[in-house]
Design an enzyme around this catalytic site. Structure first.
Site, PDB file in Angstrom:
ATOM      1  N   GLY A  33      47.883  30.831  50.410  1.00 38.41           N
ATOM      2  CA  GLY A  33      48.651  32.022  50.076  1.00 38.41           C
ATOM      3  C   GLY A  33      47.749  33.142  49.623  1.00 38.41           C
ATOM      4  O   GLY A  33      46.536  33.066  49.786  1.00 38.41           O
ATOM      5  N   ASN A  34      48.343  34.171  49.066  1.00 39.10           N
ATOM      6  CA  ASN A  34      47.548  35.282  48.548  1.00 39.10           C
ATOM      7  C   ASN A  34      48.169  35.798  47.261  1.00 39.10           C
ATOM      8  O   ASN A  34      49.215  35.315  46.834  1.00 39.10           O
ATOM      9  CB  ASN A  34      47.418  36.386  49.600  1.00 39.10           C
ATOM     10  CG  ASN A  34      48.763  36.957  49.996  1.00 39.10           C
ATOM     11  OD1 ASN A  34      49.435  37.603  49.211  1.00 39.10           O
ATOM     12  ND2 ASN A  34      49.171  36.682  51.230  1.00 39.10           N
ATOM     13  N   ALA A  35      47.518  36.770  46.654  1.00 35.46           N
ATOM     14  CA  ALA A  35      47.868  37.192  45.297  1.00 35.46           C
ATOM     15  C   ALA A  35      48.966  38.259  45.243  1.00 35.46           C
ATOM     16  O   ALA A  35      49.240  38.807  44.183  1.00 35.46           O
ATOM     17  CB  ALA A  35      46.606  37.700  44.590  1.00 35.46           C
TER      18      ALA A  35
END
Ligand code: CTP
Ligand code: CA
Length: 244
Positions: A33-35
């Site tokens: 995933g990402n932030a």
């Protein structure tokens, strides 16, 4: 604010906004995933509601309260995000892709939790590329009056190179407006404030157009809360829409 929140300049318009970050499963308990927090997309949704728009949000892994008066469709992966965006795209007057889709996903997700078997064990993940949703929305646009807004998250050593990267991305995506963010160093993701530059696509119609305010040629940085920035983005998108 460039436009007071009381100005219902988006009244009668249907807007479609993606928010958050997609997650690609590795196994039942792990993901890539990402932030992205969804703060910008949700701020855009609230601002659009205030300005009179009918808002459809597509939210990927966002842990924020639903904006009042917006319809929210919840997704997890980039494929699900694409499916929902394509579902609502045809009836939207303005589309904003503020979500951060995971660019790659594991080719296959393990059905069971991956276990360690020894201290020496290594694990290789083979990732394949996800579809580019923004590119597809632009390519498959059927309503020539529809305005499509993209975001760009870039790391660059200075503003000139940042803008260079932004212009290249705007051209590659073919959208009408690009919201350029400098990321890295704890900026942007998960924070309530940000700094953006708005890049407007060149229009062919040229001569007939009202003189530009210069934003397209020399994009300046606008800093502030994501709520404030959301209004700037709607100002710009609304302006493009009104010229159609
Ligand atoms: N985007 C998308 N589908 C993807 C990846 C990105 O629709 N699979 C959209 C984002 O929502 C954003 C824009 O494309 O509006 C730019 O995203 P960004 O991550 O900055 O660019 P990429 O095209 O993914 O290129 P890269 O990450 O390699 O810079
Ligand atoms: Ca990307």
């Amino acid at each position: 604010l460039a436009a007071p929140a009381s100005a219902r300049d988006l009244a009668g318009l249907r807007v479609l906004i993606s928010a958050g970050g997609t997650r690609e499963p590795i196994d039942p308990v792990r993901f890539i995933g990402n932030a992205s927090s969804g703060l910008m997309g949700y701020a855009l949704a609230r601002a659009a509601v205030l300005r009179g728009a009918k808002v459809q949000l597509v939210a990927a892994n966002v842990e924020l309260p639903d904006p009042a008066a917006a319809a929210v469709s919840v997704v997890g992966t980039t494929a699900e995000l694409q499916e929902q965006m394509l579902k609502y795209a045809a009836e939207a007057d303005i589309i904003v892709m503020s979500a951060a889709p995971a660019d790659f996903r594991p080719e296959t997700a393990a059905g069971q939790k991956i276990k360690k078997t020894s201290a020496e064990q290594e694990l290789d993940l083979h990732l394949v590329q996800n579809p580019d949703i923004l590119l597809r929305l632009v390519t498959e646009r059927t309503d020539p009056d529809q305005v499509i807004v993209g975001f760009a998250a870039e790391t660059a050593p200075d503003p000139e190179q940042l803008i260079e990267l932004g212009r290249a991305k705007l051209a590659r995506k073919g959208c009408d407006l690009l919201v350029l963010n400098a990321v890295g160093g704890g900026r942007v993701f998960g924070r309530s404030d940000s700094e953006i530059r708005l890049l407007v696509a060149d229009t062919d119609s040229g001569a007939d157009d009202a003189p530009d305010d210069g934003a397209a040629s020399q994009p300046h940085a606008v800093a502030g809360s994501k709520d404030l920035l959301a209004h700037h983005i709607w100002d710009a998108a609304g302006k493009i829409r009104s010229r159609r």
